[in-house]
Design a protein around this motif. Structure first.
Motif, PDB file in Angstrom:
ATOM      1  N   LYS A   4      61.037 -76.590  90.591  1.00 37.86           N
ATOM      2  CA  LYS A   4      60.696 -77.775  89.813  1.00 37.86           C
ATOM      3  C   LYS A   4      60.999 -77.518  88.341  1.00 37.86           C
ATOM      4  N   GLU A  37      56.029 -79.426  78.985  1.00 38.23           N
ATOM      5  CA  GLU A  37      55.105 -78.339  79.314  1.00 38.23           C
ATOM      6  C   GLU A  37      54.749 -77.485  78.105  1.00 38.23           C
ATOM      7  N   MET A  40      52.105 -79.355  76.433  1.00 36.41           N
ATOM      8  CA  MET A  40      50.868 -79.347  77.221  1.00 36.41           C
ATOM      9  C   MET A  40      50.135 -78.018  77.119  1.00 36.41           C
ATOM     10  N   HIS A  41      50.901 -76.936  77.055  1.00 38.56           N
ATOM     11  CA  HIS A  41      50.247 -75.631  76.940  1.00 38.56           C
ATOM     12  C   HIS A  41      49.517 -75.516  75.601  1.00 38.56           C
ATOM     13  N   LEU A  43      48.243 -78.060  74.021  1.00 33.44           N
ATOM     14  CA  LEU A  43      47.059 -78.922  74.130  1.00 33.44           C
ATOM     15  C   LEU A  43      45.975 -78.234  74.941  1.00 33.44           C
ATOM     16  N   LYS A  44      46.409 -77.531  75.970  1.00 38.93           N
ATOM     17  CA  LYS A  44      45.458 -76.819  76.814  1.00 38.93           C
ATOM     18  C   LYS A  44      44.702 -75.784  75.985  1.00 38.93           C
ATOM     19  N   HIS A  48      45.193 -79.785  69.552  1.00 36.94           N
ATOM     20  CA  HIS A  48      44.857 -81.101  68.983  1.00 36.94           C
ATOM     21  C   HIS A  48      43.447 -81.175  68.405  1.00 36.94           C
ATOM     22  N   PRO A  77      57.087 -86.138  85.514  1.00 34.44           N
ATOM     23  CA  PRO A  77      57.342 -86.065  86.952  1.00 34.44           C
ATOM     24  C   PRO A  77      56.968 -87.334  87.702  1.00 34.44           C
ATOM     25  N   ALA A 112      45.366 -91.741  71.392  1.00 33.50           N
ATOM     26  CA  ALA A 112      46.708 -91.472  71.890  1.00 33.50           C
ATOM     27  C   ALA A 112      46.801 -90.131  72.620  1.00 33.50           C
ATOM     28  N   ILE A 113      45.959 -89.185  72.223  1.00 41.33           N
ATOM     29  CA  ILE A 113      46.043 -87.851  72.803  1.00 41.33           C
ATOM     30  C   ILE A 113      45.170 -87.736  74.057  1.00 41.33           C
ATOM     31  N   CYS A 115      43.943 -87.146  77.331  1.00 44.91           N
ATOM     32  CA  CYS A 115      44.639 -86.456  78.416  1.00 44.91           C
ATOM     33  C   CYS A 115      44.727 -87.341  79.657  1.00 44.91           C
ATOM     34  N   CYS A 118      47.086 -90.477  79.979  1.00 40.42           N
ATOM     35  CA  CYS A 118      48.498 -90.195  80.221  1.00 40.42           C
ATOM     36  C   CYS A 118      48.710 -89.448  81.542  1.00 40.42           C
ATOM     37  N   HIS A 119      47.779 -88.577  81.896  1.00 40.70           N
ATOM     38  CA  HIS A 119      47.959 -87.798  83.136  1.00 40.70           C
ATOM     39  C   HIS A 119      47.851 -88.670  84.366  1.00 40.70           C
ATOM     40  N   LYS A 123      51.214 -87.534  85.518  1.00 40.59           N
ATOM     41  CA  LYS A 123      51.177 -86.134  85.929  1.00 40.59           C
ATOM     42  C   LYS A 123      50.885 -86.062  87.421  1.00 40.59           C
TER      43      LYS A 123
END
Ligand code: HEC
Length: 130
Positions: A4, A37, A40-41, A43-44, A48, A77, A112-113, A115, A118-119, A123
């Protein structure tokens, strides 16, 4: 998973080629660009959060804007293109407002952020593999 990622990288490369071919690259940093990604990492890791609590430096705000700008270049995806465009654009606009120090920017950025907003459409969660 590896497949992927490889496919994602290939797609990104194609998209980058197409976009850089048709429009001038207004911030000519890395050629390869930042993937969804990568963002996202960050953000994780809570990148933010400093923006939300007002402790981000100008550099961090600029980095957030770069992250936000990288997202529309990627392909999620799942979900429609128009939805992805809308959500990522909202984040770009909000990040720009944060950089500019506009009133209400942090609130807009917080929205806007989000999670989940948007997920949910974009996602694919590992338990429900395609
Ligand atoms: C504008 C849309 C958007 C927002 C906002 C967003 N995400 Fe994501 N996120 C995605 C997409 C799309 C994926 C799937 C990427 C993929 O699988 O290629 C993803 C995947 C992830 C992943 C998995 C990355 C991986 O290695 O596969 C993590 C972790 C993550 N997001 C964290 C967060 C956190 C934390 C927040 C909120 C603070 C957040 N995201 C907000 C769109 C978003």
């Amino acid at each position: 998973m590896l497949r992927k990622i490889t496919l994602g990288v290939a797609l990104m490369a194609m998209v980058t080629m197409i976009t850089t071919g048709t429009q001038a690259d207004h911030h000519g940093d890395s050629k390869k660009g930042t993937s969804i990604e990568d963002v996202m990492h960050a953000l994780k890791d809570g990148f933010h959060k400093k923006i939300l609590d007002g402790s981000a430096t100008d550099e961090e705000k600029a980095q957030m804007l770069d992250f936000a700008k990288a997202l529309p270049k990627g392909t999620p995806p799942k979900g429609s293109k128009s939805s992805w465009k809308k959500l990522t654009k909202k984040l770009v606009v909000a990040s720009k407002a944060v950089v500019a120090g506009k009133d209400g920017a942090i609130e807009a950025f917080g929205e806007a952020i989000n999670c989940k907003t948007c997920h949910t459409p974009h996602k694919v969660y590992p338990p429900e593999k395609q």
